[in-house]
Design an enzyme around this catalytic site. Structure first.
Site, PDB file in Angstrom:
ATOM      1  N   ASP A 142     -21.596 -11.405  -1.444  1.00  0.00           N
ATOM      2  CA  ASP A 142     -21.940 -11.271  -0.025  1.00  0.00           C
ATOM      3  C   ASP A 142     -21.966 -12.616   0.684  1.00  0.00           C
ATOM      4  O   ASP A 142     -21.603 -12.716   1.857  1.00  0.00           O
ATOM      5  CB  ASP A 142     -23.308 -10.590   0.109  1.00  0.00           C
ATOM      6  CG  ASP A 142     -23.253  -9.114  -0.250  1.00  0.00           C
ATOM      7  OD1 ASP A 142     -22.135  -8.543  -0.230  1.00  0.00           O
ATOM      8  OD2 ASP A 142     -24.306  -8.541  -0.580  1.00  0.00           O
ATOM      9  N   CYS A 143     -22.405 -13.669  -0.020  1.00  0.00           N
ATOM     10  CA  CYS A 143     -22.466 -14.978   0.640  1.00  0.00           C
ATOM     11  C   CYS A 143     -21.203 -15.800   0.417  1.00  0.00           C
ATOM     12  O   CYS A 143     -21.023 -16.835   1.061  1.00  0.00           O
ATOM     13  CB  CYS A 143     -23.702 -15.755   0.200  1.00  0.00           C
ATOM     14  SG  CYS A 143     -23.956 -15.811  -1.578  1.00  0.00           S
ATOM     15  N   TYR A 144     -20.346 -15.368  -0.505  1.00  0.00           N
ATOM     16  CA  TYR A 144     -19.068 -16.043  -0.754  1.00  0.00           C
ATOM     17  C   TYR A 144     -17.958 -14.989  -0.762  1.00  0.00           C
ATOM     18  O   TYR A 144     -17.470 -14.577  -1.819  1.00  0.00           O
ATOM     19  CB  TYR A 144     -19.090 -16.797  -2.092  1.00  0.00           C
ATOM     20  CG  TYR A 144     -20.087 -17.942  -2.117  1.00  0.00           C
ATOM     21  CD1 TYR A 144     -19.827 -19.118  -1.425  1.00  0.00           C
ATOM     22  CD2 TYR A 144     -21.282 -17.823  -2.826  1.00  0.00           C
ATOM     23  CE1 TYR A 144     -20.735 -20.163  -1.448  1.00  0.00           C
ATOM     24  CE2 TYR A 144     -22.190 -18.870  -2.852  1.00  0.00           C
ATOM     25  CZ  TYR A 144     -21.914 -20.035  -2.150  1.00  0.00           C
ATOM     26  OH  TYR A 144     -22.813 -21.069  -2.173  1.00  0.00           O
TER      27      TYR A 144
END
Length: 403
Positions: A142-144
């Site tokens: 989700d963050c990458y």
């Protein structure tokens, strides 16, 4: 006795007396140890030799959208990506991964990936300011969210680029020969059959650690010349073995102490950091390292006065494919540097793996820096260990106690 602080005061005023270790050896013969101690403040040592346990840390900076790199190839050479999202480690002996890197950029194709090209060559190119292609695959989270990334990098377009070398500066090493009936291709280079040649690695009496045999004036935090820039001793090196047997002059009779080194590669020069290749063995890295020895006591002079005729290395037969190989005894570096040695009545040609000329240049360059007030000495923050044993892995298939 002197202190490093007192020597640094003289360096700041450009009044420090600095000799290379070769100059010291000559002067001691003329004026003796006590007078030499009164005259000189710093002794500069140097070497330029293959150091394959070397590599570089790189931080690329984040992409948009961000990527968490799990696989990466720099100019076709795999870099380790098991750190943070865009932190990489490129080993000097890493080689082209054809299977995993079937997609190459135009720049890679123009350069032509060859089996003899390795991580050391890529490190050299980056230090020289050359552009190199990079390809990365990411773990989507989700963050990458980014899955892949291709670009061209230079030393100016990445955040951190520093050498971190787990094992450099062997205090002594071996002499390789081949008593078998076929050529052998080794980390010392080709060895011809039937004792056709011999190769030694360490530059002998001018090498840094031969001149501080018990590691008394250097330690963790010592500032050094590394690859043409400023570096530091970061820790003991891997395979650090200070308990090696020693001669009465305290020099070891075989591989002994090693150092882990660190330094900013953006300051370095390709003159002193060179990728190299050993035929049918693999790539490595030629590295220039200079270590200043502060003259704190007369004992420092006594150790640095050691001559090639007074230090030895073991002659090892690579024809026996075992960890512990038979030897033909010990030979002095004076004999090795003559270009000929005798083994069982046979005259054998000898060649150095280190560049003796470049090793001298490293010491001379470091001397210039100190005389110009551009290089200050540092106090070690801790001594290097003197009690490390060397543990092999010989317990294949056996029971290992966890107690």
């Amino acid at each position: 006795m002197r202190t490093i602080s007192e020597i640094n005061d003289k360096i700041c005023q450009k009044k420090a007396i600095v000799w290379t270790v070769e100059e010291l050896k000559v002067r001691v013969q003329d004026i003796g140890v006590s007078q030499a101690f009164k005259e000189v403040d710093v002794i500069c040592t140097g070497t330029f030799e293959p150091m394959e346990s070397s590599g570089a840390m790189l931080n690329l900076g984040h992409t948009d959208p961000p990527i968490k790199i799990r696989q990466c190839w720099i100019d076709g050479i795999p870099a380790y990506a098991g750190f943070g999202a865009v932190d990489l480690y490129l080993g000097a002996t890493a080689t082209v991964d054809y299977g995993a890197n079937d997609k190459m950029s135009d720049l890679e194709n123009r350069q032509g990936n060859r089996p003899e090209r390795g991580g050391g060559h890529v490190i050299e190119d980056l230090i020289a300011g050359k552009p190199v292609p990079l390809r990365a695959l990411g773990q989507v989270t989700d963050c990458y969210p980014r899955a892949s990334f291709e670009t061209t990098i230079t030393r100016k377009t990445i955040n951190q680029f520093y050498l971190y070398n787990p094992r450099n500066l062997y205090q002594n090493f071996i002499v390789g020969v081949n008593g078998g009936d076929r050529p052998l291709y080794t980390y010392l280079g080709p060895l011809q059959p039937r004792l056709g040649n011999a190769v030694y690695s360490n530059p002998g009496a001018i090498a840094p650690l031969f001149n501080d045999p018990d590691l008394e004036v250097i330690g963790i935090g010592t500032r050094i010349f590394l690859g043409g820039g400023i570096g530091y001793i970061a820790w003991e090196g891997t395979q650090h073995f200070p308990l090696q047997k020693r001669l009465p002059n305290r020099t070891p009779i075989g591989p002994a102490a090693t150092l882990a080194l660190i330094g900013d590669a953006k300051q370095m020069s390709p003159r002193w950091v060179r990728g190299c290749y050993f035929l049918n063995y693999g790539p490595s890295l030629m590295l220039g390292v200079g270590v200043p020895l502060p003259v704190l006591t007369e004992k420092v002079i006594e150790h640095c006065a050691i001559r090639d005729e007074e230090i030895v290395a073991p002659v090892v037969d690579f024809a026996i494919p075992r960890r512990v190989r038979p030897t033909f005894g010990l030979v002095s570096y004076g004999q090795l540097k003559s270009g000929r040695m005798t083994i069982e009545g046979k005259t054998v040609r000898v060649a150095p793996l280190a560049s003796l000329a470049r090793s001298r240049e490293v010491a001379q360059e470091l001397k210039k820096w100190i005389e110009a007030g551009e290089f200050m000495l540092t106090e070690p923050v801790s001594s290097l260990p003197s009690d490390r044993s060397f543990m092999p892995q010989d317990l294949w298939g056996s029971q290992i106690s966890l107690e």
